[in-house]
Each structure stands twice: as structure tokens, then as C-alpha cells.
Motif scaffolding. Structure first.
Motif, PDB file in Angstrom:
ATOM      1  N   HIS A 182      52.107  39.551  50.606  1.00  0.00           N
ATOM      2  CA  HIS A 182      49.732  38.863  50.917  1.00  0.00           C
ATOM      3  C   HIS A 182      49.701  38.952  51.940  1.00  0.00           C
ATOM      4  O   HIS A 182      48.817  39.302  52.383  1.00  0.00           O
ATOM      5  CB  HIS A 182      50.355  36.981  50.516  1.00  0.00           C
ATOM      6  N   HIS A 208      48.146  43.235  39.104  1.00  0.00           N
ATOM      7  CA  HIS A 208      48.494  42.497  39.345  1.00  0.00           C
ATOM      8  C   HIS A 208      48.303  41.113  37.967  1.00  0.00           C
ATOM      9  O   HIS A 208      49.466  39.986  38.110  1.00  0.00           O
ATOM     10  CB  HIS A 208      47.240  41.634  39.982  1.00  0.00           C
ATOM     11  N   ARG A 249      43.815  45.017  39.573  1.00  0.00           N
ATOM     12  CA  ARG A 249      44.028  43.899  38.704  1.00  0.00           C
ATOM     13  C   ARG A 249      44.946  43.945  37.508  1.00  0.00           C
ATOM     14  O   ARG A 249      45.301  43.065  37.199  1.00  0.00           O
ATOM     15  CB  ARG A 249      42.203  43.542  38.220  1.00  0.00           C
ATOM     16  N   SER A 254      47.389  27.752  35.401  1.00  0.00           N
ATOM     17  CA  SER A 254      46.993  27.550  37.086  1.00  0.00           C
ATOM     18  C   SER A 254      46.041  26.403  37.480  1.00  0.00           C
ATOM     19  O   SER A 254      45.528  26.426  37.096  1.00  0.00           O
ATOM     20  CB  SER A 254      47.212  29.088  37.026  1.00  0.00           C
ATOM     21  N   VAL A 275      51.571  38.174  36.954  1.00  0.00           N
ATOM     22  CA  VAL A 275      51.192  37.553  36.643  1.00  0.00           C
ATOM     23  C   VAL A 275      51.893  36.572  35.597  1.00  0.00           C
ATOM     24  O   VAL A 275      53.335  35.901  35.084  1.00  0.00           O
ATOM     25  CB  VAL A 275      49.701  36.525  37.118  1.00  0.00           C
ATOM     26  N   PHE A 315      40.277  40.182  49.629  1.00  0.00           N
ATOM     27  CA  PHE A 315      39.357  40.476  48.290  1.00  0.00           C
ATOM     28  C   PHE A 315      38.266  40.094  48.300  1.00  0.00           C
ATOM     29  O   PHE A 315      37.076  40.505  47.443  1.00  0.00           O
ATOM     30  CB  PHE A 315      40.530  40.025  47.294  1.00  0.00           C
ATOM     31  N   TYR A 352      59.942  31.537  42.675  1.00  0.00           N
ATOM     32  CA  TYR A 352      58.742  30.863  42.889  1.00  0.00           C
ATOM     33  C   TYR A 352      58.084  30.274  42.136  1.00  0.00           C
ATOM     34  O   TYR A 352      57.357  29.645  42.853  1.00  0.00           O
ATOM     35  CB  TYR A 352      58.231  32.039  41.237  1.00  0.00           C
ATOM     36  N   SER A 361      45.066  29.682  46.316  1.00  0.00           N
ATOM     37  CA  SER A 361      45.297  30.823  44.934  1.00  0.00           C
ATOM     38  C   SER A 361      44.396  32.232  45.358  1.00  0.00           C
ATOM     39  O   SER A 361      44.024  31.749  46.438  1.00  0.00           O
ATOM     40  CB  SER A 361      43.908  30.209  43.914  1.00  0.00           C
ATOM     41  N   GLY A 362      44.731  33.325  44.956  1.00  0.00           N
ATOM     42  CA  GLY A 362      44.662  34.461  45.408  1.00  0.00           C
ATOM     43  C   GLY A 362      43.062  34.516  45.619  1.00  0.00           C
ATOM     44  O   GLY A 362      42.983  35.299  45.926  1.00  0.00           O
ATOM     45  N   MET A 363      42.261  33.016  44.397  1.00  0.00           N
ATOM     46  CA  MET A 363      40.889  34.125  44.583  1.00  0.00           C
ATOM     47  C   MET A 363      40.102  34.199  46.112  1.00  0.00           C
ATOM     48  O   MET A 363      39.420  34.598  46.156  1.00  0.00           O
ATOM     49  CB  MET A 363      40.353  32.861  43.416  1.00  0.00           C
ATOM     50  N   LYS A 419      42.905  27.526  38.841  1.00  0.00           N
ATOM     51  CA  LYS A 419      42.034  27.688  38.647  1.00  0.00           C
ATOM     52  C   LYS A 419      41.966  27.672  37.085  1.00  0.00           C
ATOM     53  O   LYS A 419      40.708  28.096  36.057  1.00  0.00           O
ATOM     54  CB  LYS A 419      41.467  29.655  39.435  1.00  0.00           C
TER      55      LYS A 419
HETATM   56  C1  HEM Z   1      54.207  36.016  42.488  1.00  0.00           C
HETATM   57  C2  HEM Z   1      53.114  36.235  42.931  1.00  0.00           C
HETATM   58  C3  HEM Z   1      51.676  35.843  42.115  1.00  0.00           C
HETATM   59  C4  HEM Z   1      51.792  34.971  41.714  1.00  0.00           C
HETATM   60  C5  HEM Z   1      52.017  34.362  40.285  1.00  0.00           C
HETATM   61  C6  HEM Z   1      49.904  35.374  41.719  1.00  0.00           C
HETATM   62  C7  HEM Z   1      49.382  34.672  40.766  1.00  0.00           C
HETATM   63  C8  HEM Z   1      47.684  34.733  40.942  1.00  0.00           C
HETATM   64  C9  HEM Z   1      46.989  33.865  39.720  1.00  0.00           C
HETATM   65  C10 HEM Z   1      47.589  32.715  38.509  1.00  0.00           C
HETATM   66  C11 HEM Z   1      45.867  33.931  39.594  1.00  0.00           C
HETATM   67  C12 HEM Z   1      44.824  33.247  38.905  1.00  0.00           C
HETATM   68  C13 HEM Z   1      43.899  32.586  39.663  1.00  0.00           C
HETATM   69  C14 HEM Z   1      44.766  31.238  40.110  1.00  0.00           C
HETATM   70  O1  HEM Z   1      44.756  30.408  39.043  1.00  0.00           O
HETATM   71  O2  HEM Z   1      45.048  30.764  41.403  1.00  0.00           O
HETATM   72  C15 HEM Z   1      45.991  35.450  40.703  1.00  0.00           C
HETATM   73  C16 HEM Z   1      44.425  35.602  40.817  1.00  0.00           C
HETATM   74  C17 HEM Z   1      44.456  36.341  42.053  1.00  0.00           C
HETATM   75  N1  HEM Z   1      45.744  36.677  43.190  1.00  0.00           N
HETATM   76 FE1  HEM Z   1      47.724  36.230  42.711  1.00  0.00          FE
HETATM   77  N2  HEM Z   1      49.236  36.581  42.096  1.00  0.00           N
HETATM   78  C18 HEM Z   1      50.642  37.047  42.876  1.00  0.00           C
HETATM   79  C19 HEM Z   1      50.799  38.353  44.126  1.00  0.00           C
HETATM   80  C20 HEM Z   1      49.702  37.740  44.246  1.00  0.00           C
HETATM   81  C21 HEM Z   1      49.137  39.095  45.868  1.00  0.00           C
HETATM   82  C22 HEM Z   1      50.524  40.127  46.483  1.00  0.00           C
HETATM   83  C23 HEM Z   1      47.647  39.398  45.968  1.00  0.00           C
HETATM   84  C24 HEM Z   1      47.568  40.408  47.150  1.00  0.00           C
HETATM   85  C25 HEM Z   1      46.820  40.181  47.399  1.00  0.00           C
HETATM   86  C26 HEM Z   1      47.132  38.350  45.007  1.00  0.00           C
HETATM   87  C27 HEM Z   1      45.969  38.617  44.882  1.00  0.00           C
HETATM   88  C28 HEM Z   1      46.018  37.462  44.251  1.00  0.00           C
HETATM   89  C29 HEM Z   1      44.315  38.185  43.493  1.00  0.00           C
HETATM   90  C30 HEM Z   1      42.935  39.176  44.939  1.00  0.00           C
HETATM   91  C31 HEM Z   1      42.897  36.791  43.182  1.00  0.00           C
HETATM   92  C32 HEM Z   1      42.133  36.935  41.921  1.00  0.00           C
HETATM   93  C33 HEM Z   1      42.151  38.108  40.554  1.00  0.00           C
HETATM   94  C34 HEM Z   1      40.738  39.149  40.434  1.00  0.00           C
HETATM   95  O3  HEM Z   1      39.694  38.374  40.949  1.00  0.00           O
HETATM   96  O4  HEM Z   1      41.679  39.656  39.742  1.00  0.00           O
HETATM   97  N3  HEM Z   1      48.149  37.943  44.315  1.00  0.00           N
HETATM   98  N4  HEM Z   1      46.955  35.396  41.498  1.00  0.00           N
END
Ligand code: HEM
Length: 264
Positions: free
Chosen positions: A71, A207, A204, A221, A211, A148, A130, A141-143, A223
Motif C-alpha cells: 500500500h 484488484h 481495477r 466489507s 479481493v 487514488f 489477512y 478502506s482502499g476507497m 463499504k
Molecule cells: C489483501 C489485499 C486487499 C484487499 C483484501 C482489499 C480489499 C478491498 C475492498 C473490499 C475494497 C472495496 C471497498 C471497501 O469495501 O473497502 C477495496 C477498494 C479499494 N482498494 Fe483494496 N484491497 C487490497 C489491496 C489493495 C492495494 C494493494 C491497494 C493499492 C493502493 C488497494 C487500493 C484500493 C482502492 C484504490 C480501492 C477503491 C477501488 C475502486 O474504486 O475501484 N487495495 N479494497
């Protein structure tokens, strides 16, 4: 601080090195590696950088370092992308198309690294580990990724700058594609913008696959239902006109094609 380098390697005389039997190390034994004593470390601020991750004792899982590094480095690549995208908009506004293309090429390569990073974490993080990491993320959250979100804000500005460029040049997207031999610079730029859009879309999609294999497709999750939230993003495209022209031209040529079986 005295001469830190091993004289066997540098050829510099050093009376302080009692161990000539080096096997690839650069510093004399006992040199405080990582304490910011060299210009390399001072310039890169490695002491601060390397203290931004949890220690093994603080970590919820041995795999938390993989999670943090992926990250944190992603944020850094996105920071670089953002700078280059600002240069790109400026270059398009100033009609400097080769400068614009140079920035876009760098952005594409950063995007490829980001895709590799989600593939990497997907291949290596274990579901159970995890699960432990997730419990210490608070409501994160990654959001909420700043990089990004800045990129999402930046993308429409690329489209606007490209549209204004076409107005100044008095040319349509259709002309750029149908008469591409005569508009190679604009055609190459349009395709490079398409690459940016494609690579974002691919990130996307990768990613979402990560997920799915980490927390599954039915899990809730923070969100909402993870896959539903992510599917919406996968469908988002930054430059719909650049996609549409492909359908338009394909459908037009399809009339001539007519779908007849090939003769033997
Ligand atoms: C074990 C690894 C990961 C898991 C389980 C994971 C899980 C998730 C989930 C479930 C979401 C949907 C939003 C939410 O419910 O929170 C999300 C969104 C997102 N995550 Fe991850 N994530 C992981 C790794 C990463 C990595 C390495 C990044 C790099 C920056 C990242 C960036 C994001 C971004 C930018 C979003 C929004 C995506 C969009 O708008 O299409 N995530 N993530």
C-alpha cells in the motif's frame, strides 16, 4: 564518522578494517547501517522511510509488512503519476504533444507496476493472515486512498485538455481515427490516453480478482458488499468518446463485412 567503506572493495587505505575477507558487503564491520550516517541515507531519508512500517512485535501478522509495503509503495507511485499527469495537462494546453506523450509513457509504466503489485499481494497473502490484519485496519478502506482519489479527480481534466486541443486544431475524434496517417501525433496521443484508461481499468479488474481470492465475493466489507462496490468502479471509463469511436467504426465496416461465410 570515519571512512565507512571497506578498503578491500574501494581500494582506499583503511587501517580500521580488520576483516579483509569481504563477501560482497560494502561497509566495515560495525558501521551503523540504517542510522542515517551516509549521504545516501540522508538524501533518501531512509531512517524515516523504514520506520513507517510496524515492527514484527507490533504486527498483527508476519504478512502485515507485505500489506503495508504494497500500500505504501502504491501511494508513492500514484504520487509520481499525479505529478506527471499535471505535466501532461500543461503540455496538452501548450500544444506540446511530444512532451505530453513522454509524461504519459511514464504514467503507463507506473500503472503497470501498480497492477503487478496487486497481483503480487494476491499471490502471497494468506486468507487467514489477512483476516488478522483486517482486524487492525480500523475503518480503513482502499476507497480512502489519497493517491487514488487524486487520480480520479485528475482524469476528467485530461479529457477536457484533449477536447480543447481538438477544438484548437479544428479536428474531430472521427477524423483522427479515420485519417490517422495524416494526424499521427494526435492519433498517438489519443491512443496513449486510451492506454491510460485501459490500464486504470485493468488495475481495477486485477484488484477485484485479488479481493475475490482474499475475502471472497460474498463478504460484506466496510463499504458494503465488496464485489458490488468494486464492479461499479470496473465499469467506469474516463474517455467514453475514445471507446465509442471503436464501436462506431466497427459497426460501419460491419455493414460491408456482412457476416458471409468464407468461400473454401
Ligand atoms: C489483501 C489485499 C486487499 C484487499 C483484501 C482489499 C480489499 C478491498 C475492498 C473490499 C475494497 C472495496 C471497498 C471497501 O469495501 O473497502 C477495496 C477498494 C479499494 N482498494 Fe483494496 N484491497 C487490497 C489491496 C489493495 C492495494 C494493494 C491497494 C493499492 C493502493 C488497494 C487500493 C484500493 C482502492 C484504490 C480501492 C477503491 C477501488 C475502486 O474504486 O475501484 N487495495 N479494497
Amino acid at each position: 564518522m570515519g571512512e565507512p567503506f571497506d578498503s578491500e572493495l574501494t581500494g582506499k587505505s583503511s587501517t580500521s578494517n580488520p576483516h579483509p575477507d569481504v563477501t560482497g558487503r560494502y561497509y566495515i564491520p560495525g558501521f551503523p547501517i540504517g542510522e542515517g550516517k551516509t549521504d545516501y541515507e540522508k538524501y533518501l531519508r531512509t531512517p524515516e522511510l523504514l520506520s513507517l512500517q510496524k515492527t514484527p512485535a507490533e504486527s498483527a501478522s508476519p504478512e502485515e509488512l507485505l500489506f503495508q509495503v504494497t500500500h505504501q509503495t502504491s501511494e508513492l507511485w500514484m504520487k509520481l503519476m499525479l505529478q506527471e499527469l499535471k505535466h501532461l495537462v500543461q503540455a496538452m494546453n501548450e500544444d506540446k504533444l511530444w512532451v505530453a506523450l513522454r509524461s504519459l509513457r511514464l504514467v503507463h509504466d507506473c500503472q503497470r507496476i501498480l497492477i503487478q503489485q496487486v497481483d503480487l499481494i494476491g499471490s502471497h497473502i494468506s486468507i487467514v493472515e489477512y483476516g488478522k490484519i483486517r482486524l487492525v485496519l480500523g475503518q480503513g478502506s482502499g476507497m480512502e486512498s489519497p493517491g487514488f482519489n487524486w487520480l480520479l479527480e485528475m482524469a476528467p481534466k485530461l479529457g477536457e485538455a484533449f477536447d480543447q486541443l481538438l477544438v484548437r486544431r479544428q479536428i474531430s475524434i472521427r477524423q483522427i481515427y479515420t485519417d490517422y496517417h495524416n494526424h499521427l501525433e494526435l492519433h498517438t496521443l489519443a491512443e496513449a490516453l486510451m492506454d491510460f484508461d485501459d490500464l486504470f481499468h485493468k488495475w481495477r479488474a486485477h484488484h477485484m480478482a485479488l479481493v475475490a481470492r482474499t475475502i471472497g465475493t460474498e463478504s460484506h466489507s466496510l463499504k458494503g458488499l465488496a464485489t458490488q462496490v468494486l464492479q461499479k468502479g470496473v465499469k467506469t471509463r474516463f474517455f467514453p468518446e475514445l471507446l465509442e469511436i471503436r464501436s462506431t467504426l466497427t459497426n460501419e465496416s460491419g455493414v460491408a463485412y456482412g457476416g458471409q461465410p468464407l468461400s473454401s
